[in-house]
Design a protein around this motif. Structure first.
Motif, short mmCIF file in Angstrom:
data_model
loop_
_atom_site.label_atom_id
_atom_site.label_comp_id
_atom_site.label_asym_id
_atom_site.label_seq_id
_atom_site.Cartn_x
_atom_site.Cartn_y
_atom_site.Cartn_z
N ARG A 7 21.24 79.72 16.52
CA ARG A 7 21.56 79.13 17.83
C ARG A 7 21.21 77.64 17.82
NH1 ARG A 7 22.50 80.41 23.26
NH2 ARG A 7 21.41 79.05 24.73
N GLN A 8 20.05 77.31 17.26
CA GLN A 8 19.64 75.91 17.19
C GLN A 8 20.61 75.11 16.33
OE1 GLN A 8 17.32 74.43 18.99
NE2 GLN A 8 17.88 72.48 18.10
N MET A 9 21.07 75.69 15.22
CA MET A 9 22.04 75.01 14.35
C MET A 9 23.35 74.79 15.10
SD MET A 9 21.27 76.80 10.67
CE MET A 9 22.72 76.10 9.91
N ASP A 10 23.78 75.80 15.90
CA ASP A 10 25.00 75.64 16.69
C ASP A 10 24.82 74.53 17.72
OD1 ASP A 10 26.27 77.65 15.27
OD2 ASP A 10 25.99 79.19 16.82
N CYS A 11 23.64 74.47 18.36
CA CYS A 11 23.36 73.40 19.33
C CYS A 11 23.45 72.04 18.65
CB CYS A 11 21.96 73.57 19.93
SG CYS A 11 21.82 74.82 21.20
N GLU A 12 22.86 71.93 17.48
CA GLU A 12 22.88 70.65 16.76
C GLU A 12 24.30 70.29 16.33
OE1 GLU A 12 19.98 70.83 13.61
OE2 GLU A 12 18.38 71.32 15.03
N ARG A 13 25.07 71.28 15.92
CA ARG A 13 26.45 71.00 15.51
C ARG A 13 27.27 70.48 16.69
NH1 ARG A 13 30.93 74.88 12.77
NH2 ARG A 13 32.28 73.19 12.09
N LEU A 14 27.10 71.11 17.85
CA LEU A 14 27.82 70.66 19.04
C LEU A 14 27.37 69.25 19.43
CD1 LEU A 14 27.96 73.90 21.23
CD2 LEU A 14 29.85 72.79 20.03
N ARG A 15 26.07 69.03 19.47
CA ARG A 15 25.57 67.70 19.83
C ARG A 15 26.07 66.65 18.84
NH1 ARG A 15 20.40 70.46 20.82
NH2 ARG A 15 20.24 70.75 23.05
N GLY A 16 26.07 67.00 17.56
CA GLY A 16 26.56 66.07 16.53
C GLY A 16 28.02 65.71 16.72
N THR A 23 25.92 77.31 27.63
CA THR A 23 25.89 78.72 27.24
C THR A 23 27.28 79.19 26.79
OG1 THR A 23 24.06 79.16 28.74
CG2 THR A 23 25.35 81.06 28.03
N GLN A 24 28.31 78.82 27.55
CA GLN A 24 29.68 79.24 27.20
C GLN A 24 30.12 78.62 25.88
OE1 GLN A 24 31.97 78.37 30.79
NE2 GLN A 24 32.22 80.58 31.09
N ARG A 25 29.87 77.34 25.68
CA ARG A 25 30.27 76.68 24.44
C ARG A 25 29.53 77.27 23.25
NH1 ARG A 25 30.07 70.78 27.19
NH2 ARG A 25 32.12 70.86 28.17
N LEU A 26 28.26 77.61 23.43
CA LEU A 26 27.51 78.24 22.34
C LEU A 26 28.06 79.62 22.02
CD1 LEU A 26 23.91 77.09 23.28
CD2 LEU A 26 25.16 76.50 21.18
N GLY A 27 28.49 80.35 23.06
CA GLY A 27 29.12 81.65 22.84
C GLY A 27 30.41 81.52 22.06
N SER A 52 33.69 90.97 23.03
CA SER A 52 32.31 90.68 22.64
C SER A 52 31.42 90.47 23.86
CB SER A 52 32.27 89.42 21.77
OG SER A 52 32.99 89.60 20.60
N LYS A 53 31.95 90.78 25.04
CA LYS A 53 31.22 90.64 26.29
C LYS A 53 30.91 89.19 26.66
CE LYS A 53 30.89 95.15 26.53
NZ LYS A 53 32.20 95.72 26.41
N ILE A 54 31.72 88.26 26.16
CA ILE A 54 31.62 86.86 26.57
C ILE A 54 32.73 86.65 27.58
CG2 ILE A 54 31.76 84.46 25.85
CD1 ILE A 54 30.78 85.37 23.07
N ARG A 55 32.34 86.46 28.83
CA ARG A 55 33.31 86.37 29.92
C ARG A 55 33.57 84.92 30.27
NH1 ARG A 55 33.62 91.24 33.49
NH2 ARG A 55 34.50 89.65 34.83
N MET A 56 34.83 84.53 30.19
CA MET A 56 35.25 83.22 30.66
C MET A 56 36.74 83.27 30.90
SD MET A 56 35.02 80.76 27.27
CE MET A 56 33.32 81.15 26.97
N SER A 57 37.20 82.39 31.73
CA SER A 57 38.62 82.38 32.06
C SER A 57 39.44 81.89 30.87
CB SER A 57 38.89 81.47 33.27
OG SER A 57 38.73 80.11 32.89
N LEU A 58 40.71 82.26 30.87
CA LEU A 58 41.61 81.79 29.82
C LEU A 58 41.70 80.27 29.84
CD1 LEU A 58 43.58 82.41 27.54
CD2 LEU A 58 45.36 82.78 29.26
N ALA A 59 41.68 79.66 31.02
CA ALA A 59 41.73 78.19 31.11
C ALA A 59 40.51 77.57 30.44
CB ALA A 59 41.81 77.76 32.57
N THR A 60 39.35 78.18 30.60
CA THR A 60 38.14 77.67 29.95
C THR A 60 38.25 77.80 28.44
OG1 THR A 60 36.79 78.16 31.89
CG2 THR A 60 35.63 77.91 29.79
N VAL A 61 38.82 78.90 27.97
CA VAL A 61 39.02 79.08 26.53
C VAL A 61 39.95 77.99 26.01
CG1 VAL A 61 40.00 80.59 24.75
CG2 VAL A 61 38.56 81.56 26.55
#
Length: 138
Positions: A7-16, A23-27, A52-61
């Protein structure tokens, strides 16, 4: 590797990439990473996230995939009216099966593109996409 470390690596990749890790972007990042190399449509990925139980709208995807592509975390591949998001961001080309609508990477040695013209004044070539259309042999 511990889940917290990933999770920390994903956070760093996004920040980079200049993306705030919500939370949604990490999911979305985790689902992309865990799914391996593949080609996503927003609709198919939306279904995958829901399973995978990650709920978000199609527009957000749609918005998240486009945001990731703009930041270089995904690669857009499209022609006609269809667009896929390729998780392999390295330079490579694609096969498109006109029968099934499936797209896949050309593996190994890539075709060579010769005779690329000069771009119009004030423009630069950002990349070249090659899509090789295939179908069942007769």
């Amino acid at each position: 590797m511990a889940l917290l470390d990933q999770r920390q690596m994903d956070c760093e990749r996004l920040r980079g990439a200049g993306i705030r890790p919500t939370t949604q972007r990490l999911g979305v990042m985790r689902a992309i990473r865990e799914g391996g190399r593949r080609h996503l449509t927003p609709e198919s990925f939306h279904r995958e996230l829901a399973e995978s139980k990650i709920r978000m709208s199609l527009a957000t995807v749609y918005n998240t995939l486009n945001h990731f592509a703009d930041a270089g975390l995904l690669r857009r591949v499209g022609f006609g009216e269809r667009i896929w998001f390729c998780t392999n961001t390295g330079e490579h080309y694609h096969f498109f099966d006109e029968t099934t609508g499936r797209i896949e990477d050309v593996l190994g040695e890539q075709p060579q593109v010769l005779g690329v013209p000069e771009p119009p004044p004030g423009m630069e070539i950002l990349g070249i996409d090659v899509v090789i259309r295939v179908g069942k042999a007769a």
